[in-house]
Each structure stands twice: as C-alpha cells, then as structure tokens.
Design an enzyme around this catalytic site. Structure first.
Site, PDB file in Angstrom:
ATOM      1  CG  ASP A 189      -7.428  -3.727 -12.647  1.00 17.81           C
ATOM      2  OD1 ASP A 189      -6.589  -3.952 -11.756  1.00 17.81           O
ATOM      3  OD2 ASP A 189      -7.422  -2.705 -13.361  1.00 17.81           O
ATOM      4  CD  GLU A 217      -7.119  -4.047  -7.795  1.00 14.16           C
ATOM      5  OE1 GLU A 217      -5.927  -3.996  -7.431  1.00 14.16           O
ATOM      6  OE2 GLU A 217      -7.496  -3.724  -8.932  1.00 14.16           O
TER       7      GLU A 217
END
Length: 706
Positions: free
Chosen positions: A342, A378
């Site tokens: 993330d 990401e």
C-alpha cells in the site's frame, strides 16, 4: 520467577517449548519492564536488564503460548525533542505474533490530556488497550508448497476476509467473516470455478479501529491502519485471539494452496495506527518515537506522505529491519505467496523524494526469501512527486492506474483515447519496457476496493458517500464513471441493458489485455455499494459481497460471462504473452503476418491520423497466434489460435469489415451485446471482407483456429 539473560535475536517473544525469550529495541529508553498480564487484571513486571546494541532481552522459563504481555518504557517525555516515552502506557511489542483484545477509547491511551496537547497524561492504559500474546510457532504444514504460479498464468482476485465470507449462504454462522470462512469448500469452489489463481487479501495485519470512527458508530473496515506487522488481525478469527488466529490463518493458507490458489497480502508498511502528534500511544511512539517515525523540522510533529498522520522512517535501519523481518516471517512461517504494498512510493522516501535506489529496494532485491515471491506496488502516495506508475525497479510489478483510467475513458466515450488505450491493451510498453520489464509488470484493473464497484462505475456519475459521516467530502470526485443515463437505481430497460453491456465490456477488455488481470471481489456478481466510492468505514451490507442464488437474473449472467472470459484467457497464450509485441513478423515462426496489427472499422490499416482523430472510438486488433516470440518452458515454440478484437466504443451501431489479408474462416467467440453469451462453436462465421454489425458500446471477438 526465574529470569535468565536470554538472546537479542530474534526480536519479539519466541517460544522454544520450555520457555520464552523476549527481546525489544529502543535507543531512548532508560529502563524497560516486561509486563506479564493475568486474567484477573493484575500484572507481573520483569525488568529487562540485559542490553546489547539497544536491544533489551530476557528468557523466562515456563512462559507458555497464550501468555499476554506488554512493555512499559521509562525514558524522556520531551515532545519538543520528539521523545514520547511514558511508563504509564502499556505498549504492544512491535514483533508480537498475535495481539489480543481491542482498544477502549479514552484519555488513558493517549500521552496527553484532551484539550491540552502539551500536557503529560499518566493514566494507566493497561485496562483499555490491546496486549501482545506469546504464540506456539509449531504447525503441521504437511506437504504444503507455494503454488508459485507464473505471472503470465496469474488471475488476481482482490478480496476482504470479512466482506467475501460474511453473507455466503453455505457458511455456518460461526465461520462467516473469518479466516476459516476463506478455507470453506464453498468459497474455494467459487474461486476455482471462476479461474482465480491468487487471492489478494486486503489487510490482515492487526489493525486498529480509529477513535473518530468508533465515536461515529463506524469502523476501519478496510484495515489500512496497522499496529502489528507480524500478527493476523484477531477479529477475523472464529475461535479465539490468544494465538488461535495464527493457527486459523495458517489453516486457511494451507487449504487455499491445496486448491492451487496463492495468497497475497495487502500490507501497510508506510505508516502505523498511532496517527499524528494527537494520536494514541500504543507501541512505536512510546518505545522510540524518533527512531520509528519521520518527524518534521519541529520534532513535535510528524511528516505525513500517507494522509494518515505519520510515515515510518525509511532511513532507519531498525525500521527497515522490522519490515524485512515481517516480510520474511509471513513467507517462511505463514507460507504466503507475495505482497501488495500500500502507498509503496512512501517506502522509497529514504530522505524526501521517491528514490528507486532507496535502501528498501536494495534490501528486497538481495533478500533470498522476499525477492522470490510476488511483489506488487501501489505506485503512489499523497506526498509531493508521489505518483510513480512505471518507475519501480525491475523486480516489481505495479497496480497500473493508467490502465484503469484509460479503459474507463474509452468506454465512457472520452475523445482522443484510442492511442493510449492501444498501449494499455498491449501491456503498457511505454511504462515498463525501458527498464527491462515486460507486460507482466502491469497489474491491470478497472475497479478495486478503493472507488466504485464495477456495477456502480456504470450506474453513477457522482459519489454518494453520505453514510461515511463526512458530508460526502471523502473519496475521489473524478471517477471517470458514467451512469448510462440515470443516476443510481432505475427501472428503464434500455439503461439497464446498456449498464450490463458496459460491465461486460470492462470485464472482456480486462481479461484480453496483456499483463496480469485483477478482479475486485463481487464484481462477478455485479455487486453494488449504492454509489459509495470510499466504503472504508462501512462494515455492513454496503461492503459485504451479496452472493446471488444460481439463476437469479443478470447478476448470475455476469458471473457466467466473467467465468467464460477468465477461461478464454487461460486457454490462449496469445492473451498472456511474456514479451511485448514487435509490430512485425517474427523470425522463426513461419508466418509472414505481423504479431499484431491495427485496423479501422472499415478493415484498413490504421494510419497516424486515424489514431489522433478526436472522434476515433472504434478499431479492430489482430493478434497472431502463430507469431508468439517467447518459447515454452522446454524451449518449444508456442502457437495458438489467432484473434480479432473489435472495439466499438461509440454510441452508435457500426459495421466492421473483417480485414481481408489476414486469413479466413473466422468465428465469433465473444459478443458483449449478447446477455446470454456466445455458446461454444455456435458463433457467427465470417471470412475476410465480410461485414459485421456491432451494437453501440460493445465488443466482439473472433477466433481463427491455428
């Protein structure tokens, strides 16, 4: 109680069958107490007297799995210098393998008194906070092995443990929303029939429900608020949180592996749940705030490139060790198959800028364990220069946000999209080829947990997030969505038919694009969140997957179409090439046709002006199954059927001419304008020069046998 010197490594609590070694790092602490917690609310404090390289340690014979514990750190409380030690706060072990309980929000878990941020709060947090747990590391994995599915054969399925299993009609109540629910045969059967090869789980590291959300009657449902990087989230366990969550997670991984399904974890190493200078003191802040967090020029405050209040200090060797130890633990002890990072751009901020040469990437590259599993970034954060799609090192794959945006733009009718769409369809060579990566570096997706579901993407122009209690200010406002003529629910049959067709367009495009496809859980059922594009706090039926009964209408039809597209991709290597197209005939393939060709709807070769025309929204793509340049696993030549992909993203019906010079005896195998699909072997036949009518906003695929 006997207290032996113990060892500095491994950090955390390590049970060896006779007792437990405890080791914790802090440079700033004057003294650290290990507190053993008892069920009557009392605690036994043991000072960790042995210190080596700022690691305090002790071995306690007879301390068994299930024992709850925490640390009390005696040291400076000088926020103006960045130090926030306070022995009144019971701290979680950063290396805890399991965490018990939840937080009862109140002043006691904060280092200051409410309304007085410069004050010191000496209320005892122990009765109101979570506790670390000693776990039994022994588990019978049997013959479990990582499936190690090659990227070109991978189909990712992003899912939430609770959201996927909470409403499944075949699951007993006690297994809904749990790791055991993931391992239930009914869930695994669905995934295997769908053709999924990898389950990408939203955060399962122990996370915290924010104080603000709890007060509002909501929760941090998504889980991007980690406090324990080694501990499976305890609320997803069906039968206890004193280490049972570890066993249950391992059992789920073992069951998924037996079905050939990999387990990939969405991990949040960019920040912790302690928030900014007004956040609670739960672990890292009280252990050594300066060493764990990136502080501002005024060290009372935190630098924040994550939008959560803090960012971990990626130039600290102890933070890097924590992350790498955690990653190795989940691979070696929990048998996971990879990670999706993330806000991964934050991990590359060794100083301020995002740096491909940062220490984190160096460590991953040379690590003999972590470098061998799937690593998915990401590739952005909210800091300056944080959008880094295409800029990660060669070992990494990336969520391709440009793919998502371009495919959405094409099908909603944005002008001048065709040229970029062609690049995204063929693996985004403009992003990945120059650094030695291949089409498989691109994780393609049109929807994910963050944003609209596939159903809502074609049903709403605007977000509808009022249920989040933020005045509809949260969530992305520019969604590249189109409601097809009405906002939200409608009974207009024409709009409903168009929405269904658009969903099939998105799914077909995704599965026939070069790269690695990712499906968001429930999209195969046309799941809706009622227009909420930021359901991070909705732990209810807004976010849970509603499983339809077989034969229950369009949702079931979408499932059948999704299955057909996944299996079409899996059956044909021309859709999952490992190398970029050459745009010319390929030597050694005995075929004088190019490996890929582009045609106008009239069947003529695309010219430069055709790509750049503002109104251009339709084309035909020829994929030559006899011109695949990469060899098979034993060096053999790979050959496949050839395909024509006809895209009509215009609102009007168009006639497409089958190009005359690339072969004959074509047959329609996919037509997104047909809700019932195209039965195998029963599609319309066409030869070169013949015309086919394509419904407005639809896609047709023709196949020519090898």
């Amino acid at each position: 109680m006997q207290v032996w010197p113990g060892q500095t490594y491994p950090l955390g609590a390590t049970y060896d069958g006779a007792g437990t070694n405890f080791a914790v790092y802090s440079e700033v602490a004057h003294r650290i107490e290990l507190c053993l917690l008892h069920d009557d609310g009392s605690e036994t404090a043991v000072e960790l007297r042995e210190t080596d390289a700022f690691v305090r340690h002790a071995y306690l014979p007879g301390i068994m799995p299930g024992q709850r514990y925490g640390f009390r750190v005696h040291g400076p409380y000088e926020p103006e210098r960045g130090h926030r030690c306070n022995s009144a706060k019971l701290l979680l072990d950063p290396y805890a393998r399991a965490i018990s309980g939840s937080i009862e929000w109140g002043e006691s878990v904060y280092g200051y008194h409410f309304g007085k941020p410069d004050s010191r709060n000496d209320l005892d947090s122990a009765p109101h906070t979570m506790t670390s747990v000693v776990v039994n590391p022994y588990f019978d994995w049997g013959d479990d092995r990582l499936p190690r599915t090659d990227y070109h054969r991978t189909v990712l399925y992003e899912a939430h443990v609770k959201g996927l299993t909470m409403l499944h009609p075949a699951l007993p109540d006690e297994l809904r929303g749990t790791y055991a629910g993931l391992a239930h045969p009914a869930v695994i059967e669905h995934l295997t029939e769908l053709g999924v090869t990898a389950l990408e789980l939203m955060p399962v590291h122990q996370f915290v429900n924010d104080h603000r959300l709890v007060d509002a009657g909501l929760s941090n449902y998504w889980g991007y608020n980690t406090i324990g990087f080694f501990a499976p989230h305890n609320a997803y366990a069906s039968w206890g949180d004193r280490g049972e969550q570890v066993l249950e997670f391992k059992q789920a991984v073992r069951a998924l592996h037996r079905a050939g399904i990999e387990v990939i974890l969405d991990v949040v190493y960019n920040h912790t749940a302690e928030g900014n200078h007004l956040g609670p003191t739960l672990s890292f802040r009280g252990l050594d705030n300066v060493q764990y967090y990136r502080l501002a020029e005024n060290p009372r405050y935190y630098m924040d490139t994550t939008g959560t209040g803090n960012s971990l200090l990626m130039r600290s060797p102890h933070v890097l060790q924590l992350i790498m130890d955690s990653l190795r633990y989940w691979v070696t002890e929990m048998h996971v198959d990879g990670f999706r990072f993330d806000l991964a751009a934050t991990l590359a901020r060794q100083f301020h800028e995002v740096d491909r040469l940062s220490s984190f990437f160096d460590l991953v590259q040379q690590d003999p364990v972590v470098s061998q599993v799937k690593l998915i970034a990401e590739p952005w954060d909210v800091g300056e220069g944080g959008y880094q799609v295409g800029n990660f090192p060669p070992l990494w794959t990336e969520w391709n946000g440009k793919y998502r945006d371009t495919v959405r733009d094409l099908w909603r009718g944005e002008p001048r999209t065709l040229a970029e769409f062609a690049s995204r369809l063929t693996g985004s060579s403009d992003l990945y080829q120059d650094d030695g990566r291949r089409p498989l570096a691109s994780i393609n997706f049109t929807t994910c947990h963050d944003g609209f579901t596939l159903h809502d993407l074609v049903s709403y122009n605007d977000k509808h997030n009022d249920a989040n209690s933020e005045g509809n200010r949260d969530g992305e406002s520019h969604n590249r969505s189109w409601n097809c003529g009405a906002e939200g629910p409608t009974e207009d049959p024409g709009i409903l038919e168009l929405r269904d067709r658009q969903m099939r367009n998105f799914m077909a495009t995704l599965m026939l694009s070069q790269g690695v496809p990712m499906i968001s859980h429930g999209d195969e059922f046309a799941r809706s969140q009622n227009g909420n594009n930021n359901a991070y706090c909705q732990d209810n039926e807004v976010s849970w997957v509603r499983w339809p009964e077989p034969g229950s209408g369009s949702d079931h039809g979408m499932l059948a179409f999704t299955q057909a597209m996944v299996w079409l991709r899996r059956d044909h290597p021309v859709f999952r090439r490992r190398r970029f197209f050459h745009g010319r005939p390929v030597e050694g393939t005995h075929d004088d046709l190019s490996d890929i060709s582009w045609f106008t709807p009239e069947g003529e070769v695309m010219r430069q002006q055709d790509w750049q025309a503002a109104h251009a929204n339709a084309m035909t793509v020829f994929l030559n199954g006899q011109a695949i340049s990469e060899p098979g696993p034993r060096g053999e030549r790979i050959s496949d059927d050839s395909f024509l992909l006809m895209f009509n993203a215009s609102a009007e019906e168009l006639e497409f001419v089958v190009p005359a010079d690339i072969g004959h005896e074509w047959q329609v195998v996919v037509d997104t304008a047909r809700p019932e699909g195209v039965p195998p072997g029963q599609g319309e036949k066409a030869d070169g020069g013949e015309r086919l009518k394509l419904t407005g906003r639809s896609m047709t695929v023709l196949m020519r046998p090898a």
